[in-house]
Design an enzyme around this catalytic site. Structure first.
Site, mmCIF file in Angstrom:
data_model
loop_
_atom_site.group_PDB
_atom_site.id
_atom_site.type_symbol
_atom_site.label_atom_id
_atom_site.label_comp_id
_atom_site.label_asym_id
_atom_site.label_seq_id
_atom_site.Cartn_x
_atom_site.Cartn_y
_atom_site.Cartn_z
ATOM 1 N N GLU A 118 23.662 9.042 -3.978
ATOM 2 C CA GLU A 118 22.782 10.098 -3.482
ATOM 3 C C GLU A 118 21.334 9.739 -3.797
ATOM 4 O O GLU A 118 20.442 9.947 -2.979
ATOM 5 C CB GLU A 118 23.154 11.432 -4.123
ATOM 6 C CG GLU A 118 22.336 12.609 -3.622
ATOM 7 C CD GLU A 118 22.691 13.912 -4.308
ATOM 8 O OE1 GLU A 118 22.301 14.972 -3.789
ATOM 9 O OE2 GLU A 118 23.367 13.890 -5.354
ATOM 10 N N ASP B 82 28.067 21.257 -0.127
ATOM 11 C CA ASP B 82 27.566 20.869 -1.440
ATOM 12 C C ASP B 82 27.290 22.085 -2.334
ATOM 13 O O ASP B 82 28.166 22.535 -3.054
ATOM 14 C CB ASP B 82 26.321 19.987 -1.288
ATOM 15 C CG ASP B 82 26.008 19.177 -2.542
ATOM 16 O OD1 ASP B 82 26.775 19.258 -3.514
ATOM 17 O OD2 ASP B 82 24.997 18.461 -2.549
#
Length: 336
Positions: free
Chosen positions: A196, A276
Protein backbone atom coordinates in the site's frame (compact mmCIF):
# COMPACT_ATOMS: atom_id res chain seq x y z
CA UNK A 1 -16.76 10.51 -4.87
CA UNK A 2 -16.51 13.37 -7.39
CA UNK A 3 -18.32 11.81 -10.33
CA UNK A 4 -21.90 11.17 -11.33
CA UNK A 5 -22.64 7.52 -12.13
CA UNK A 6 -24.77 6.82 -15.16
CA UNK A 7 -28.43 6.28 -14.13
CA UNK A 8 -28.45 2.55 -14.80
CA UNK A 9 -25.14 1.79 -13.05
CA UNK A 10 -26.48 1.45 -9.47
CA UNK A 11 -29.02 -1.18 -10.54
CA UNK A 12 -26.31 -3.17 -12.34
CA UNK A 13 -23.99 -3.06 -9.35
CA UNK A 14 -26.82 -4.05 -7.00
CA UNK A 15 -27.57 -7.08 -9.17
CA UNK A 16 -24.09 -8.50 -8.68
CA UNK A 17 -23.70 -11.07 -5.87
CA UNK A 18 -20.56 -9.60 -4.36
CA UNK A 19 -17.82 -10.46 -1.90
CA UNK A 20 -16.11 -8.10 0.56
CA UNK A 21 -12.72 -9.47 1.61
CA UNK A 22 -10.88 -6.42 2.95
CA UNK A 23 -12.99 -4.89 5.70
CA UNK A 24 -11.63 -3.70 9.04
CA UNK A 25 -14.49 -3.85 11.51
CA UNK A 26 -13.18 -1.04 13.71
CA UNK A 27 -12.68 1.07 10.59
CA UNK A 28 -16.27 0.39 9.52
CA UNK A 29 -17.87 1.66 12.75
CA UNK A 30 -21.29 3.10 11.83
CA UNK A 31 -21.37 6.78 12.73
CA UNK A 32 -24.79 6.48 14.34
CA UNK A 33 -23.43 3.95 16.84
CA UNK A 34 -20.56 6.27 17.73
CA UNK A 35 -22.97 9.13 18.34
CA UNK A 36 -25.21 6.95 20.48
CA UNK A 37 -22.28 5.73 22.57
CA UNK A 38 -20.91 9.23 23.18
CA UNK A 39 -23.80 11.74 23.07
CA UNK A 40 -22.71 15.20 22.01
CA UNK A 41 -19.07 14.25 21.47
CA UNK A 42 -19.29 13.78 17.71
CA UNK A 43 -21.88 16.21 16.30
CA UNK A 44 -20.84 15.71 12.66
CA UNK A 45 -19.14 12.99 10.59
CA UNK A 46 -15.35 13.09 10.26
CA UNK A 47 -13.96 15.60 7.72
CA UNK A 48 -12.47 12.71 5.73
CA UNK A 49 -15.94 11.96 4.33
CA UNK A 50 -15.63 14.90 1.95
CA UNK A 51 -14.99 13.80 -1.63
CA UNK A 52 -11.96 16.03 -1.98
CA UNK A 53 -10.41 15.14 1.38
CA UNK A 54 -6.92 13.63 1.28
CA UNK A 55 -4.99 12.31 4.26
CA UNK A 56 -1.54 13.91 4.37
CA UNK A 57 -0.05 10.71 5.79
CA UNK A 58 -0.88 7.29 7.18
CA UNK A 59 0.04 8.65 10.61
CA UNK A 60 -2.75 11.20 10.28
CA UNK A 61 -5.16 8.41 9.43
CA UNK A 62 -4.13 6.50 12.56
CA UNK A 63 -4.46 9.65 14.67
CA UNK A 64 -8.00 10.06 13.38
CA UNK A 65 -8.78 6.48 14.35
CA UNK A 66 -7.46 7.04 17.88
CA UNK A 67 -9.50 10.23 18.26
CA UNK A 68 -12.78 8.90 16.88
CA UNK A 69 -13.05 5.12 17.18
CA UNK A 70 -10.65 3.67 19.73
CA UNK A 71 -12.87 4.38 22.75
CA UNK A 72 -15.85 2.56 21.27
CA UNK A 73 -14.41 -0.96 21.10
CA UNK A 74 -14.24 -1.96 24.77
CA UNK A 75 -16.37 -5.12 24.87
CA UNK A 76 -17.66 -8.07 22.89
CA UNK A 77 -21.11 -6.47 23.00
CA UNK A 78 -19.79 -3.38 21.21
CA UNK A 79 -18.24 -5.57 18.51
CA UNK A 80 -21.56 -7.39 18.11
CA UNK A 81 -23.51 -4.16 17.73
CA UNK A 82 -21.02 -2.81 15.21
CA UNK A 83 -20.98 -6.06 13.23
CA UNK A 84 -24.78 -6.22 13.23
CA UNK A 85 -25.03 -2.89 11.41
CA UNK A 86 -21.96 -3.33 9.20
CA UNK A 87 -22.90 -6.82 8.03
CA UNK A 88 -26.50 -5.73 7.53
CA UNK A 89 -25.26 -2.93 5.27
CA UNK A 90 -23.22 -5.48 3.34
CA UNK A 91 -26.25 -7.71 2.85
CA UNK A 92 -28.32 -4.77 1.60
CA UNK A 93 -25.69 -4.17 -1.09
CA UNK A 94 -26.11 -7.80 -2.23
CA UNK A 95 -22.85 -8.88 -0.64
CA UNK A 96 -23.04 -12.59 0.07
CA UNK A 97 -19.59 -13.32 1.50
CA UNK A 98 -17.51 -11.20 3.90
CA UNK A 99 -14.05 -11.54 5.38
CA UNK A 100 -13.68 -9.01 8.18
CA UNK A 101 -10.90 -8.43 10.69
CA UNK A 102 -10.65 -6.98 14.16
CA UNK A 103 -7.55 -5.62 15.89
CA UNK A 104 -6.47 -8.50 18.13
CA UNK A 105 -4.56 -6.41 20.73
CA UNK A 106 -7.92 -4.94 21.81
CA UNK A 107 -8.54 -8.27 23.58
CA UNK A 108 -5.50 -7.70 25.78
CA UNK A 109 -6.03 -3.96 26.24
CA UNK A 110 -9.65 -4.31 27.38
CA UNK A 111 -9.50 -7.72 29.05
CA UNK A 112 -12.14 -9.02 26.65
CA UNK A 113 -11.54 -12.65 25.66
CA UNK A 114 -10.66 -12.73 21.98
CA UNK A 115 -12.87 -15.74 21.34
CA UNK A 116 -15.79 -13.75 22.74
CA UNK A 117 -15.07 -11.03 20.18
CA UNK A 118 -15.05 -13.60 17.38
CA UNK A 119 -18.31 -15.12 18.57
CA UNK A 120 -19.88 -11.68 18.93
CA UNK A 121 -19.04 -10.81 15.33
CA UNK A 122 -20.22 -14.13 13.94
CA UNK A 123 -23.47 -14.01 15.92
CA UNK A 124 -24.32 -10.73 14.16
CA UNK A 125 -24.37 -12.39 10.72
CA UNK A 126 -27.67 -11.79 8.90
CA UNK A 127 -29.39 -14.60 6.97
CA UNK A 128 -27.93 -15.29 3.55
CA UNK A 129 -24.44 -13.98 4.36
CA UNK A 130 -21.28 -16.02 4.95
CA UNK A 131 -18.77 -14.37 7.30
CA UNK A 132 -15.16 -15.22 8.12
CA UNK A 133 -13.30 -13.47 10.96
CA UNK A 134 -9.60 -12.62 10.92
CA UNK A 135 -7.42 -11.29 13.73
CA UNK A 136 -5.30 -8.33 12.69
CA UNK A 137 -2.13 -7.12 14.36
CA UNK A 138 0.72 -4.70 13.75
CA UNK A 139 4.37 -5.52 13.09
CA UNK A 140 5.43 -4.60 16.64
CA UNK A 141 2.51 -6.10 18.61
CA UNK A 142 4.19 -9.34 19.74
CA UNK A 143 5.00 -8.24 23.26
CA UNK A 144 3.61 -8.49 26.77
CA UNK A 145 -0.02 -9.48 27.20
CA UNK A 146 -0.67 -9.09 23.47
CA UNK A 147 1.90 -11.78 22.73
CA UNK A 148 -0.03 -14.22 24.90
CA UNK A 149 -3.26 -13.41 23.06
CA UNK A 150 -1.61 -13.85 19.65
CA UNK A 151 -0.19 -17.23 20.64
CA UNK A 152 -3.56 -18.33 21.95
CA UNK A 153 -5.50 -17.10 18.91
CA UNK A 154 -3.89 -19.68 16.66
CA UNK A 155 -6.09 -22.31 18.27
CA UNK A 156 -9.43 -20.49 18.26
CA UNK A 157 -11.93 -22.46 16.13
CA UNK A 158 -14.03 -19.31 15.55
CA UNK A 159 -11.07 -17.55 13.90
CA UNK A 160 -10.42 -18.10 10.20
CA UNK A 161 -6.91 -16.68 10.17
CA UNK A 162 -4.46 -13.85 10.82
CA UNK A 163 -3.78 -10.55 9.08
CA UNK A 164 -0.75 -8.27 9.41
CA UNK A 165 -1.79 -4.62 9.19
CA UNK A 166 -0.83 -1.15 10.38
CA UNK A 167 2.37 0.70 9.55
CA UNK A 168 4.14 -1.11 6.70
CA UNK A 169 7.40 0.76 7.27
CA UNK A 170 7.95 -0.89 10.65
CA UNK A 171 10.42 -3.79 10.47
CA UNK A 172 8.99 -7.17 9.52
CA UNK A 173 10.07 -8.90 12.71
CA UNK A 174 11.00 -12.63 12.84
CA UNK A 175 8.08 -13.51 15.13
CA UNK A 176 5.63 -12.85 12.32
CA UNK A 177 6.82 -15.69 10.09
CA UNK A 178 6.92 -18.03 13.12
CA UNK A 179 3.36 -17.21 14.19
CA UNK A 180 2.07 -17.34 10.61
CA UNK A 181 3.64 -20.80 10.22
CA UNK A 182 2.01 -22.03 13.43
CA UNK A 183 -1.33 -20.67 12.29
CA UNK A 184 -1.00 -22.44 8.92
CA UNK A 185 -0.21 -25.68 10.70
CA UNK A 186 -3.38 -25.19 12.75
CA UNK A 187 -5.44 -24.87 9.56
CA UNK A 188 -5.72 -21.09 9.47
CA UNK A 189 -5.76 -19.00 6.29
CA UNK A 190 -3.44 -16.02 6.68
CA UNK A 191 -3.13 -12.66 4.93
CA UNK A 192 -0.91 -9.60 5.14
CA UNK A 193 -1.04 -5.96 4.13
CA UNK A 194 1.79 -5.14 1.75
CA UNK A 195 2.45 -2.68 -1.04
CA UNK A 196 0.00 0.00 0.00
CA UNK A 197 2.89 2.30 0.86
CA UNK A 198 6.05 0.19 0.71
CA UNK A 199 7.70 -0.81 -2.62
CA UNK A 200 7.51 -3.98 -4.67
CA UNK A 201 10.45 -5.66 -2.95
CA UNK A 202 8.53 -5.47 0.32
CA UNK A 203 5.59 -7.23 -1.35
CA UNK A 204 7.91 -10.01 -2.53
CA UNK A 205 9.47 -10.30 0.92
CA UNK A 206 6.03 -10.61 2.52
CA UNK A 207 5.14 -13.43 0.14
CA UNK A 208 8.46 -15.19 0.76
CA UNK A 209 8.52 -14.91 4.55
CA UNK A 210 4.87 -15.22 5.50
CA UNK A 211 3.88 -17.69 2.75
CA UNK A 212 0.54 -15.94 2.19
CA UNK A 213 -1.56 -16.40 -0.92
CA UNK A 214 -3.67 -13.28 -0.43
CA UNK A 215 -2.40 -9.73 0.02
CA UNK A 216 -4.36 -6.74 1.25
CA UNK A 217 -3.71 -3.93 -1.28
CA UNK A 218 -0.53 -5.08 -3.08
CA UNK A 219 -0.48 -1.92 -5.22
CA UNK A 220 3.31 -1.67 -5.45
CA UNK A 221 3.59 -5.03 -7.20
CA UNK A 222 2.75 -3.23 -10.43
CA UNK A 223 6.26 -1.73 -10.48
CA UNK A 224 7.99 -5.12 -10.87
CA UNK A 225 7.04 -7.15 -13.98
CA UNK A 226 8.63 -10.29 -12.53
CA UNK A 227 6.56 -9.94 -9.37
CA UNK A 228 3.38 -9.39 -11.40
CA UNK A 229 4.16 -12.55 -13.35
CA UNK A 230 4.63 -14.38 -10.05
CA UNK A 231 1.25 -13.18 -8.75
CA UNK A 232 -0.39 -14.52 -11.90
CA UNK A 233 1.54 -17.78 -11.89
CA UNK A 234 0.83 -18.53 -8.22
CA UNK A 235 -2.74 -17.25 -8.26
CA UNK A 236 -2.08 -14.71 -5.50
CA UNK A 237 -5.13 -12.57 -4.78
CA UNK A 238 -4.94 -8.82 -4.19
CA UNK A 239 -7.81 -7.39 -2.12
CA UNK A 240 -7.68 -3.81 -3.41
CA UNK A 241 -9.45 -0.67 -2.19
CA UNK A 242 -9.59 2.15 -4.78
CA UNK A 243 -11.32 4.89 -2.74
CA UNK A 244 -9.22 4.17 0.34
CA UNK A 245 -6.03 4.36 -1.72
CA UNK A 246 -7.07 7.65 -3.28
CA UNK A 247 -7.97 9.33 0.01
CA UNK A 248 -4.77 8.07 1.63
CA UNK A 249 -2.80 9.12 -1.46
CA UNK A 250 -1.15 5.71 -1.34
CA UNK A 251 2.17 5.86 -3.13
CA UNK A 252 1.35 9.33 -4.44
CA UNK A 253 -1.97 8.36 -6.05
CA UNK A 254 -3.61 11.54 -7.37
CA UNK A 255 -6.61 10.19 -9.28
CA UNK A 256 -8.50 6.95 -9.76
CA UNK A 257 -7.31 6.85 -13.37
CA UNK A 258 -3.79 6.27 -12.02
CA UNK A 259 -4.81 3.36 -9.78
CA UNK A 260 -2.69 0.24 -10.47
CA UNK A 261 -5.74 -2.05 -10.40
CA UNK A 262 -6.15 -1.40 -14.12
CA UNK A 263 -2.68 -2.64 -15.08
CA UNK A 264 -2.75 -5.52 -12.62
CA UNK A 265 -6.14 -6.70 -13.88
CA UNK A 266 -4.98 -6.45 -17.48
CA UNK A 267 -1.93 -8.54 -16.59
CA UNK A 268 -4.17 -11.30 -15.25
CA UNK A 269 -3.70 -10.76 -11.51
CA UNK A 270 -6.69 -11.88 -9.41
CA UNK A 271 -7.77 -8.52 -8.02
CA UNK A 272 -10.85 -7.90 -5.91
CA UNK A 273 -12.54 -4.62 -4.87
CA UNK A 274 -13.28 -3.77 -1.25
CA UNK A 275 -14.12 -0.85 1.03
CA UNK A 276 -11.33 -1.17 3.66
CA UNK A 277 -12.31 1.38 6.38
CA UNK A 278 -15.67 2.96 5.45
CA UNK A 279 -15.88 5.04 8.63
CA UNK A 280 -12.83 7.04 7.56
CA UNK A 281 -13.44 7.27 3.81
CA UNK A 282 -17.21 7.77 3.78
CA UNK A 283 -17.55 5.02 1.18
CA UNK A 284 -19.55 1.88 0.58
CA UNK A 285 -18.54 -1.19 -1.39
CA UNK A 286 -21.05 -0.23 -4.08
CA UNK A 287 -19.34 3.17 -4.39
CA UNK A 288 -15.97 1.47 -4.78
CA UNK A 289 -17.40 -0.54 -7.67
CA UNK A 290 -18.87 2.62 -9.15
CA UNK A 291 -15.42 4.18 -8.84
CA UNK A 292 -14.00 1.19 -10.71
CA UNK A 293 -16.35 1.96 -13.62
CA UNK A 294 -16.56 5.75 -13.65
CA UNK A 295 -13.17 6.54 -12.15
CA UNK A 296 -10.83 3.81 -13.39
CA UNK A 297 -12.62 2.93 -16.62
CA UNK A 298 -13.62 -0.73 -16.16
CA UNK A 299 -16.31 -2.11 -18.45
CA UNK A 300 -19.27 -3.99 -17.04
CA UNK A 301 -17.85 -7.29 -18.27
CA UNK A 302 -14.59 -6.49 -16.49
CA UNK A 303 -16.47 -5.63 -13.30
CA UNK A 304 -18.17 -9.02 -13.44
CA UNK A 305 -14.74 -10.65 -13.71
CA UNK A 306 -13.53 -8.74 -10.64
CA UNK A 307 -16.58 -10.00 -8.71
CA UNK A 308 -15.88 -13.49 -10.04
CA UNK A 309 -12.32 -13.22 -8.71
CA UNK A 310 -13.79 -12.60 -5.27
CA UNK A 311 -15.82 -15.77 -5.41
CA UNK A 312 -12.94 -17.83 -6.74
CA UNK A 313 -10.81 -16.66 -3.81
CA UNK A 314 -13.57 -17.02 -1.21
CA UNK A 315 -12.91 -19.54 1.56
CA UNK A 316 -15.93 -21.68 0.71
CA UNK A 317 -16.46 -25.13 -0.79
CA UNK A 318 -17.10 -25.23 -4.51
CA UNK A 319 -20.77 -26.13 -4.09
CA UNK A 320 -21.41 -22.92 -2.14
CA UNK A 321 -19.66 -20.79 -4.73
CA UNK A 322 -21.42 -22.38 -7.69
CA UNK A 323 -24.79 -20.53 -7.50
CA UNK A 324 -23.07 -17.14 -7.31
CA UNK A 325 -20.71 -17.92 -10.16
CA UNK A 326 -23.69 -19.12 -12.22
CA UNK A 327 -25.51 -15.85 -11.50
CA UNK A 328 -22.47 -13.90 -12.70
CA UNK A 329 -22.35 -15.98 -15.86
CA UNK A 330 -25.99 -15.16 -16.55
CA UNK A 331 -25.40 -11.45 -16.01
CA UNK A 332 -22.38 -11.57 -18.30
CA UNK A 333 -24.32 -13.12 -21.15
CA UNK A 334 -27.53 -11.11 -20.67
CA UNK A 335 -28.37 -8.58 -23.41
CA UNK A 336 -27.07 -5.12 -22.51
Amino acid sequence: MPYTPSPELPAFLQSLPKTETHLHLEGALPFELLQAAFPGRFPAPPPSWADDFRFPSFNHFMELFAAWCADYFVSAERYHECARVVLGNCARQNVRYVETSFHLPVAAWTGTPGRDICRAILSATPPGLEVRVFAGMCHNDYTGAVREVIDDAVGWPELTGLDLHGWEDLPLEPWTAEVWARARAAGKFNKAHAGEFMPADYVARTLDELKVTRLQHGNAAVDDPALVARLVREGIGLDMCPISNLKLQARGLRSLREHPIRRLFDAGVRVTVNSDDPFFFGNTLTEDYAALVEGVGFSRREVIQVVRNGWELALLPAEQKAPHLAALNRLETAPS
